[in-house]
Design an enzyme around this catalytic site. Sequence first.
Site, PDB file in Angstrom:
ATOM      1  N   ARG A 275       7.915   9.574  16.695  1.00 61.10           N
ATOM      2  CA  ARG A 275       7.250   9.024  17.884  1.00 61.10           C
ATOM      3  C   ARG A 275       7.749   9.830  19.080  1.00 61.10           C
ATOM      4  O   ARG A 275       8.907   9.709  19.459  1.00 61.10           O
ATOM      5  CB  ARG A 275       7.586   7.533  17.981  1.00 61.10           C
ATOM      6  CG  ARG A 275       7.498   6.940  19.347  1.00 61.10           C
ATOM      7  CD  ARG A 275       7.469   5.439  19.310  1.00 61.10           C
ATOM      8  NE  ARG A 275       8.704   4.765  18.923  1.00 61.10           N
ATOM      9  CZ  ARG A 275       9.826   4.733  19.667  1.00 61.10           C
ATOM     10  NH1 ARG A 275       9.892   5.375  20.808  1.00 61.10           N
ATOM     11  NH2 ARG A 275      10.883   4.070  19.243  1.00 61.10           N
ATOM     12  N   HIS A 279       8.784   3.597  22.807  1.00 55.65           N
ATOM     13  CA  HIS A 279       8.149   2.574  21.953  1.00 55.65           C
ATOM     14  C   HIS A 279       6.839   2.078  22.586  1.00 55.65           C
ATOM     15  O   HIS A 279       5.800   2.003  21.931  1.00 55.65           O
ATOM     16  CB  HIS A 279       9.122   1.417  21.742  1.00 55.65           C
ATOM     17  CG  HIS A 279       8.543   0.274  20.988  1.00 55.65           C
ATOM     18  ND1 HIS A 279       8.214   0.352  19.655  1.00 55.65           N
ATOM     19  CD2 HIS A 279       8.221  -0.985  21.387  1.00 55.65           C
ATOM     20  CE1 HIS A 279       7.709  -0.804  19.265  1.00 55.65           C
ATOM     21  NE2 HIS A 279       7.702  -1.628  20.293  1.00 55.65           N
ATOM     22  N   TYR A 288      18.422   5.472  23.828  1.00 56.86           N
ATOM     23  CA  TYR A 288      18.875   5.427  22.430  1.00 56.86           C
ATOM     24  C   TYR A 288      18.623   6.712  21.636  1.00 56.86           C
ATOM     25  O   TYR A 288      18.909   6.768  20.449  1.00 56.86           O
ATOM     26  CB  TYR A 288      18.263   4.228  21.696  1.00 56.86           C
ATOM     27  CG  TYR A 288      16.750   4.141  21.764  1.00 56.86           C
ATOM     28  CD1 TYR A 288      15.953   4.881  20.905  1.00 56.86           C
ATOM     29  CD2 TYR A 288      16.119   3.315  22.697  1.00 56.86           C
ATOM     30  CE1 TYR A 288      14.572   4.795  20.951  1.00 56.86           C
ATOM     31  CE2 TYR A 288      14.742   3.220  22.761  1.00 56.86           C
ATOM     32  CZ  TYR A 288      13.978   3.960  21.884  1.00 56.86           C
ATOM     33  OH  TYR A 288      12.606   3.883  21.952  1.00 56.86           O
TER      34      TYR A 288
HETATM   35  C1  LIG Z   1       7.710 -10.207  12.518  1.00 63.75           C
HETATM   36  C2  LIG Z   1       8.125  -9.470  13.749  1.00 63.75           C
HETATM   37  N1  LIG Z   1       9.410  -9.346  14.060  1.00 63.75           N
HETATM   38  C3  LIG Z   1       9.796  -8.689  15.185  1.00 63.75           C
HETATM   39  C4  LIG Z   1       8.852  -8.120  15.999  1.00 63.75           C
HETATM   40  C5  LIG Z   1       9.294  -7.405  17.278  1.00 63.75           C
HETATM   41  N2  LIG Z   1       9.021  -5.957  17.150  1.00 63.75           N
HETATM   42  C6  LIG Z   1       7.947  -5.412  17.759  1.00 63.75           C
HETATM   43  S1  LIG Z   1       7.820  -3.793  17.435  1.00 63.75           S
HETATM   44  C7  LIG Z   1       9.220  -3.776  16.509  1.00 63.75           C
HETATM   45  C8  LIG Z   1       9.700  -2.506  15.854  1.00 63.75           C
HETATM   46  C9  LIG Z   1       8.782  -2.050  14.776  1.00 63.75           C
HETATM   47  O1  LIG Z   1       9.139  -0.804  14.292  1.00 63.75           O
HETATM   48  P1  LIG Z   1       8.303  -0.063  13.206  1.00 63.75           P
HETATM   49  O2  LIG Z   1       7.862  -1.000  12.138  1.00 63.75           O
HETATM   50  O3  LIG Z   1       9.091   1.111  12.766  1.00 63.75           O
HETATM   51  O4  LIG Z   1       6.965   0.388  13.954  1.00 63.75           O
HETATM   52  P2  LIG Z   1       6.758   1.362  15.201  1.00 63.75           P
HETATM   53  O5  LIG Z   1       6.820   0.501  16.439  1.00 63.75           O
HETATM   54  O6  LIG Z   1       7.822   2.396  15.172  1.00 63.75           O
HETATM   55  O7  LIG Z   1       5.397   1.914  15.028  1.00 63.75           O
HETATM   56  C10 LIG Z   1       9.785  -5.053  16.463  1.00 63.75           C
HETATM   57  C11 LIG Z   1      11.039  -5.387  15.754  1.00 63.75           C
HETATM   58  C12 LIG Z   1       7.499  -8.278  15.652  1.00 63.75           C
HETATM   59  N3  LIG Z   1       6.513  -7.750  16.370  1.00 63.75           N
HETATM   60  N4  LIG Z   1       7.156  -8.933  14.519  1.00 63.75           N
END
Ligand SMILES: Cc1ncc(C[n+]2csc(CCOP(=O)(O)OP(=O)(O)O)c2C)c(N)n1
Length: 383
Positions: A275, A279, A288
Site C-alpha cells: 500500500r 491506510h 509506523y
Molecule cells: C471485524 C473488524 N475488526 C476490526 C476492524 C477495524 N479495521 C479496519 S481496517 C483494519 C485493518 C485491515 O487490514 P487488512 O485486512 O490488511 O486490509 P487493508 O486495510 O490493508 O486493505 C482494521 C483492523 C474492522 N473493520 N472489522
Amino acid sequence: MTVLDHDLAAAWTPDAHGPRRDPAPLLPDSEPVRILGTPALRRTADSPGGRELLRDLHRRLVVGRRFNQQATTLTKQGRLAVYPASTGQEACQIAVASALRPGDWLFPSYRDTLAVVSRGVDPVQTLTLLRGNAHCGYDPYEHQVAPLSTPLATQAPHAVGLAHAARLRGESTVALALVGDGGTSEGDFHEALNFAGVLNAPVVFLVQNNGYAISVPLAKQSAAPTLAHKAVGYGIQGRLVDGNDAVAVHIVLSEAVEHARTGRGPVLVEAVTYRLEAHTNADDAGRYRSAEEVERWQARDPLTLMERHLREAGVIGDADVAAAAAEAEELADRMRTLFHVKPQLDPMSLFAHVYAEPTPQLREQAAQLAAELAAEAATEERR
Ligand SMILES: Cc1ncc(C[n+]2csc(CCOP(=O)(O)OP(=O)(O)O)c2C)c(N)n1
C-alpha cells in the site's frame, strides 16, 4: 459400553475420516509467480489475443491510478468522507475484473473500489458508501458485485454461500472474495475457507498482502510461511503471485477462477503487494513505517513496471500511453463534475435493506425521524 463410548466408536471408522489427501499438490510455489521481466512475457504477447490483453491491462492500470488520485483529491475537497486508496495495489484490483466473466460475483472490501469500478460499476455509485451517503450506492445485481464490506472478512463466507448456491442450481458462477492480510486473522476468513473446502464451492479468495493492517505489519500478524499456505489446512489449493505484476496476477487469478469453475475446488491466491499511500486519508503512515521502505516499493510500482516491460517488449508505444492517459483524464473529469452535484438523499432510506423484518427499535427510530422530517418540511412551508 456407555452411550458416549458407543457414539465415539461409531465416529472413529475409516469412512467417517474419509480418504487421506496428499497436501503436496495444494502447496503454493515457494516464489511468487512473475511474468514481467521473464521470458513468459514474450510467450504471453505471442499467444492468441496476447498483445490485446497486455495493452488492455496497461490501459486499466493507467485509468486505475488516476481513479485513486482523483478520489484522494475529493477527500481533500471535503467531497468524499474517507478514502482507503489502493494506490500500489492497482495490478490486483484491475486483474480481478479481467479474470472474472459476466455472471461471476465479486465480494469486495472497503479498499476495493477500483476493482468494483473496473467491473463496470459507476464510479460515483461505487464511492457512495465512502461519501457517507448510503449503505451501498449501487445495485449489486446489475454487475454481480456485493456491497463493499467494512467488517473485515465478513464478505468471505458470503462468497462461499453464493458460490455453493449457484452450484446447487446448476449454474457455472464463480465467486471471488477479496481479503486483506489482516483479514486472514479473522474467524470469518477461516470459517469461509473451511466451508469452501468441505463443500468444494466454486470460490476464489484473493488476499492482497499489502504488508500492513493499518499500522500492524504482517510479521506481527501471522507466523504462517506465506498467507497462501493457510489454504492447505482446509484442503484448498494455495497460490502465491507477485501482486505488483499485473500480467502475473491476471494469469494466476484466471487459472484459479477456471479451476473453481470446472469443479476442481476453491483456490486461495496470495498477491504480495504494498500500500503506497496511508491506510486512509485519516491515517499518518509515517508513524509506523520508514520512508526508505516506501521508496523500495515505489521502485516496484505496478504501473511503471508494466509500462517499462511492455515498451521494452514492443507491445505498447507512445500512442498507447497517450490514449490511456486521455481516457484516465476523462474519468477524472467526470468524477469531479459528478461530485460537485449535491446528492438527493432520502434520510428514510437509512432504514431500508437493514432487516427483512425491522426490529421494534428500528421502527420506533424510523417513526421519530419521519416526524422530525415532516415538522421540518412544515416549518419550511410556513417561511
Ligand atoms: C471485524 C473488524 N475488526 C476490526 C476492524 C477495524 N479495521 C479496519 S481496517 C483494519 C485493518 C485491515 O487490514 P487488512 O485486512 O490488511 O486490509 P487493508 O486495510 O490493508 O486493505 C482494521 C483492523 C474492522 N473493520 N472489522
